[in-house]
Design a protein around this motif. Structure first.
Motif, PDB file in Angstrom:
ATOM      1  N   HIS A  10      -7.139   2.016   2.642  1.00 44.50           N
ATOM      2  CA  HIS A  10      -6.640   3.195   1.929  1.00 44.50           C
ATOM      3  C   HIS A  10      -7.177   3.289   0.508  1.00 44.50           C
ATOM      4  CE1 HIS A  10      -3.622   3.260   5.319  1.00 44.50           C
ATOM      5  NE2 HIS A  10      -4.263   4.417   5.377  1.00 44.50           N
ATOM      6  N   VAL A  15       0.205   4.076   1.076  1.00 42.98           N
ATOM      7  CA  VAL A  15       0.067   4.897   2.281  1.00 42.98           C
ATOM      8  C   VAL A  15       0.692   4.227   3.501  1.00 42.98           C
ATOM      9  CG1 VAL A  15      -1.566   6.150   3.755  1.00 42.98           C
ATOM     10  CG2 VAL A  15      -2.079   5.803   1.324  1.00 42.98           C
ATOM     11  N   CYS A  16       0.313   2.954   3.767  1.00 45.64           N
ATOM     12  CA  CYS A  16       0.734   2.322   5.027  1.00 45.64           C
ATOM     13  C   CYS A  16       1.738   1.193   4.849  1.00 45.64           C
ATOM     14  CB  CYS A  16      -0.501   1.816   5.787  1.00 45.64           C
ATOM     15  SG  CYS A  16      -1.258   0.350   5.007  1.00 45.64           S
ATOM     16  N   CYS A  45       0.840  -1.193   0.000  1.00 44.68           N
ATOM     17  CA  CYS A  45       0.000   0.000   0.000  1.00 44.68           C
ATOM     18  C   CYS A  45       0.877   1.246   0.000  1.00 44.68           C
ATOM     19  CB  CYS A  45      -0.918  -0.007   1.224  1.00 44.68           C
ATOM     20  SG  CYS A  45      -1.808   1.546   1.459  1.00 44.68           S
ATOM     21  N   CYS A  60      -4.097  -0.799   0.193  1.00 43.68           N
ATOM     22  CA  CYS A  60      -4.772  -1.802   1.009  1.00 43.68           C
ATOM     23  C   CYS A  60      -6.269  -1.461   0.993  1.00 43.68           C
ATOM     24  CB  CYS A  60      -4.231  -1.774   2.438  1.00 43.68           C
ATOM     25  SG  CYS A  60      -4.664  -0.268   3.333  1.00 43.68           S
TER      26      CYS A  60
HETATM   27 ZN   LIG Z   1      -2.826   1.095   3.523  1.00 43.60          ZN
END
Ligand SMILES: [Zn+2]
Ligand code: SF4
Ligand SMILES: [Zn+2]
Lengths: 68, 330
Positions: free
Chosen positions: B25, B5-6, B3, B22
């Motif tokens: 997100h 973002v994370c 992902c 994910c």
């Molecule tokens: Zn994520």
């Protein structure tokens, strides 16, 4: 490996990736989602012989747009 | 893939954004894309009363879910087209969706409102089902929005829908259609003074920044039980062929769809400015809906009413309609 909707079984030799599978089915990846155990797979996911997969078409075709 | 973002396990990759997400997100990404389109094109404010046309398919149910999640006051409108078991199942999916979320839903049926299902209209008027269907949907969505007092009619057209329509309009140089291809269609008012009334409600397409594959993915990750099967009357529809061709271009060159549509809006749309200005629109003599002012001597009747009266006349005359083929595309 087993494919759903329509249900069919295809032979694969060894683990392959999602793009390999779609190429052998002559499907453009942009036109489908590949789902395993109710989870979406990204392009780099490796596939196993015992996998049960759904290759779900995503492009609809009605002239009236939604409602189609 | 991870992902963006994370760095967690990604479930969806979006090549034109060069990103993967994910579940959480991806959901957030789609919400942001819709919020961005609403803002960018000044679609509506936070307090608007929205009516969304829903079919039971992925796009309209996904958009309904997104707008509810974003906190909008949005009511669903389902029109039963009378297309056999496809209509029955899509209606059930829509009702189940609304009940699960305690969302407001209005259900109407074409046959009950006007006497004809889509297959009946097609065979009585000898037109391909999609053309009569599209006309009836536009008419009924607008009528429902006006009658029920909504400010805005929302539809689930996604980026792929808009690109395919644009592609078709360019192939045939439908310049009048190109003028009406944007993500917002302004309202139309008819009459003067006391007789001034809203004739066409404002229409918006908040999914224009979201590709069709992404609306399907959104429906899957959100557990939306949409109708995967296609309408059985879609066979031979060119829209789908355009989409497949464009998907191949997108595959080899990610971002093509976005570039074509938003490039058109930015650089070309204004050159096709809407020529059917308000002065040319008059109310239909039968139902009052706006229609292009006719040539002197011809009837001032809108295309919806013309289609209805042709079907009615033929039914009364016992017209032996050719049955409409209902077959799956593949
Ligand atoms: Zn994520
Ligand atoms: S495919 Fe054609 S007939 Fe079927 S719902 Fe869409 S526009 Fe109507
Ligand atoms: Zn009329």
């Amino acid at each position: 490996m087993r494919l759903r909707n329509p249900d069919r079984i295809i032979e694969v030799s060894g683990p392959r990736t999602v793009p390999d599978l779609l190429r052998s089915l002559e499907i453009v990846p942009e036109a489908v989602l590949v789902i395993r155990d109710a989870t979406l797979l990204t392009r780099d996911e490796e596939l196993e012989e015992h996998d049960e997969l759904e290759v779900r078409p995503v492009l609809s075709g009605g002239a009236g747009g939604p409602g189609s | 893939m991870k992902c963006k973002v994370c760095r967690g396990h990604a479930v969806v990759d979006i090549r034109r954004h060069n990103a993967a997400f994910c579940t959480d997100h991806f959901t957030e990404h789609i919400h942001n894309q819709v919020a961005k389109a609403i803002k960018e094109f000044h679609m509506f404010g936070p307090d608007a009363r929205l009516l969304i046309a829903v079919s039971g398919g992925k796009d309209s149910l996904a958009l309904w879910d997104i707008l509810l999640q974003l906190g909008y006051d949005v009511t669903g409108f389902y029109l039963d087209l009378g297309i056999g078991s496809y209509s029955t199942r899509s209606k059930e999916a829509t009702i189940a969706f609304a009940e699960e979320r305690d969302a407001k839903l209005i259900v109407r049926s074409l046959a009950e409102e006007h006497g004809f299902t889509v297959p009946e209209l097609a065979s009585l008027t000898n037109r391909v089902p999609c053309s009569g269907c599209g006309l009836n949907k536009r008419y009924e969505f607008n009528r429902a929005a006006l009658e029920e007092g909504f400010d805005i009619l929302v539809t689930g057209h996604n980026l792929d829908d808009e690109v395919a329509t644009l592609f078709g309009n360019v192939l045939h140089w439908n310049t009048d259609m190109l003028a009406r291809q944007g993500p917002v269609l302004e309202e139309r008012v008819l009459g003067e003074g006391d007789r001034r009334r809203m004739a066409l409600v404002r229409k918006v397409k908040p999914l224009v920044r979201v590709a069709e594959r992404e609306t399907a993915a959104y429906a899957v990750v959100r557990g939306i039980d949409y109708i995967v099967e296609e309408c059985p009357m879609v066979e031979g529809n060119v829209q789908h062929k355009y989409k497949e061709a464009i998907a191949m271009l997108e595959e080899s060159s990610p971002g093509t769809k976005h570039q074509m549509y938003f490039g058109f809006l930015k650089k070309a749309a204004s050159r096709f400015a809407d020529e059917t200005d308000a002065a040319n629109l008059v109310g239909c003599a039968n139902c009052g809906s706006p229609t292009i002012a006719p040539e002197a001597g011809s009837d001032r009747v809108c295309s919806f009413c013309r289609m209805q009266s042709l079907a009615q006349r033929r039914r009364d005359d016992g017209y032996r309609a050719r049955p409409v083929r209902v077959r799956k595309r593949r």
